[in-house]
Design an enzyme around this catalytic site. Sequence first.
Site, PDB file in Angstrom:
ATOM      1  N   ARG A   1      20.453  43.406   7.398  1.00 52.14           N
ATOM      2  CA  ARG A   1      19.382  42.409   7.510  1.00 52.14           C
ATOM      3  C   ARG A   1      19.390  41.483   6.286  1.00 52.14           C
ATOM      4  O   ARG A   1      19.120  40.291   6.385  1.00 52.14           O
ATOM      5  CB  ARG A   1      18.051  43.166   7.618  1.00 52.14           C
ATOM      6  CG  ARG A   1      16.822  42.310   7.726  1.00 52.14           C
ATOM      7  CD  ARG A   1      16.707  41.695   9.097  1.00 52.14           C
ATOM      8  NE  ARG A   1      15.513  40.893   9.141  1.00 52.14           N
ATOM      9  CZ  ARG A   1      14.603  40.957  10.096  1.00 52.14           C
ATOM     10  NH1 ARG A   1      14.759  41.769  11.098  1.00 52.14           N
ATOM     11  NH2 ARG A   1      13.540  40.178  10.069  1.00 52.14           N
TER      12      ARG A   1
ATOM     13  N   THR B   1       3.156  29.350  11.959  1.00 53.79           N
ATOM     14  CA  THR B   1       1.978  29.234  12.810  1.00 53.79           C
ATOM     15  C   THR B   1       1.771  30.546  13.539  1.00 53.79           C
ATOM     16  O   THR B   1       2.722  31.162  14.028  1.00 53.79           O
ATOM     17  CB  THR B   1       2.108  28.040  13.777  1.00 53.79           C
ATOM     18  OG1 THR B   1       1.031  28.086  14.698  1.00 53.79           O
ATOM     19  CG2 THR B   1       3.422  28.028  14.535  1.00 53.79           C
ATOM     20  N   HIS B   2       0.517  30.985  13.571  1.00 58.10           N
ATOM     21  CA  HIS B   2       0.200  32.289  14.164  1.00 58.10           C
ATOM     22  C   HIS B   2      -0.909  32.104  15.202  1.00 58.10           C
ATOM     23  O   HIS B   2      -1.914  31.452  14.913  1.00 58.10           O
ATOM     24  CB  HIS B   2      -0.260  33.243  13.051  1.00 58.10           C
ATOM     25  CG  HIS B   2      -0.676  34.573  13.570  1.00 58.10           C
ATOM     26  ND1 HIS B   2       0.166  35.376  14.307  1.00 58.10           N
ATOM     27  CD2 HIS B   2      -1.847  35.242  13.482  1.00 58.10           C
ATOM     28  CE1 HIS B   2      -0.475  36.479  14.644  1.00 58.10           C
ATOM     29  NE2 HIS B   2      -1.694  36.419  14.161  1.00 58.10           N
TER      30      HIS B   2
ATOM     31  N   LEU C   1      10.970  36.428   7.479  1.00 55.33           N
ATOM     32  CA  LEU C   1      11.915  35.874   6.501  1.00 55.33           C
ATOM     33  C   LEU C   1      11.925  36.788   5.288  1.00 55.33           C
ATOM     34  O   LEU C   1      10.877  37.242   4.828  1.00 55.33           O
ATOM     35  CB  LEU C   1      11.487  34.451   6.133  1.00 55.33           C
ATOM     36  CG  LEU C   1      11.555  33.485   7.329  1.00 55.33           C
ATOM     37  CD1 LEU C   1      10.748  32.225   7.059  1.00 55.33           C
ATOM     38  CD2 LEU C   1      13.009  33.153   7.662  1.00 55.33           C
TER      39      LEU C   1
ATOM     40  N   GLY D   1       4.606  38.739   3.643  1.00 57.30           N
ATOM     41  CA  GLY D   1       4.001  39.763   4.485  1.00 57.30           C
ATOM     42  C   GLY D   1       3.955  39.295   5.934  1.00 57.30           C
ATOM     43  O   GLY D   1       4.639  38.344   6.317  1.00 57.30           O
TER      44      GLY D   1
HETATM   45  C1  GRF Z   1       3.415  30.361  19.385  1.00 58.36           C
HETATM   46  O1  GRF Z   1       2.155  30.739  19.906  1.00 58.36           O
HETATM   47  C2  GRF Z   1       3.653  30.982  18.053  1.00 58.36           C
HETATM   48  O2  GRF Z   1       2.536  31.000  17.234  1.00 58.36           O
HETATM   49  C3  GRF Z   1       4.029  32.372  18.460  1.00 58.36           C
HETATM   50  O3  GRF Z   1       4.910  32.165  19.538  1.00 58.36           O
HETATM   51  C4  GRF Z   1       4.549  30.965  20.189  1.00 58.36           C
HETATM   52  C5  GRF Z   1       5.774  30.083  20.198  1.00 58.36           C
HETATM   53  O4  GRF Z   1       5.668  29.087  21.153  1.00 58.36           O
HETATM   54  N1  GRF Z   1       4.582  33.120  17.368  1.00 58.36           N
HETATM   55  P1  GRF Z   1       6.791  27.969  21.322  1.00 58.36           P
HETATM   56  O5  GRF Z   1       8.158  28.620  21.233  1.00 58.36           O
HETATM   57  O6  GRF Z   1       6.576  26.959  20.225  1.00 58.36           O
HETATM   58  O7  GRF Z   1       6.533  27.381  22.672  1.00 58.36           O
END
Ligand code: GRF
Length: 229
Positions: free
Chosen positions: A92, A135-136, A120, A170
């Site tokens: 990894r 983005t989460h 990462l 994290g």
């Molecule tokens: C998003 O909701 C992201 O936050 C999550 O997976 C989804 C990805 O969507 N980790 P896309 O590939 O941008 O359509």
Amino acid sequence: MVHPEGTESPPGLVQHRPEPPARIVVLVSGSGTNLQALIDAERADEGRPADTAFGGTIVAVGADRTGIQGLERAEQAGIPTFALRVKDFATREDWDRALRDKVAEYRPDLVVSAGFMKLLGPDFLAAFGGRVINTHPALSPSFPGMHGPADALAYGVKITGCTVFFVAGGVDDGPVIAQAAVAVEDDDDVDTLHERIKTAERALLVDVVGRLARLGWTIDIGKRKVTLP
Ligand code: GRF
């Protein structure tokens, strides 16, 4: 700290002021709708005065797998792509270093993990720390990990949403840049809820990336505070 371009910041602060247009590498693992929203925002710049422009240019799109719609979207937009699969490396750590080196070739001001389903590693973050956002699909610090919408539904919250944050090593726990709330409806299942979150997520990501690109940013590591001048 001294970041890789050699700009000094006061101790405990990470500061970046990209030269416009900011160079952006996007990492994807799936359908790439967030990537598409960024591509569309950049395209909308064409013909616009600089002071109303998005401010960034996507210089490459990388993935941890092949055959995904996210890579197709990049190819259709004429953006260079690469794919590095963990299973093609002995460890990894080797994969993490290869990803670091590949991304470095594109000299990014900002790395956007947009549905990239791998953590990462330390070598990658040592090279690009303070310049990687993610983005989460949940309101951090609630429901970190791979199943944000499902976990929110299972808990029974009435409000969830999405979080854009700087990656700190994290799981979905770095300094928050921006969040948007999404109401949970009584008849939601995981798919309907995630789709509504993704609509909010795309708008938030485009807004955040554009502001970071245009304005630059400061992260006070100790206070977990992100400011955009
Ligand atoms: C998003 O909701 C992201 O936050 C999550 O997976 C989804 C990805 O969507 N980790 P896309 O590939 O941008 O359509």
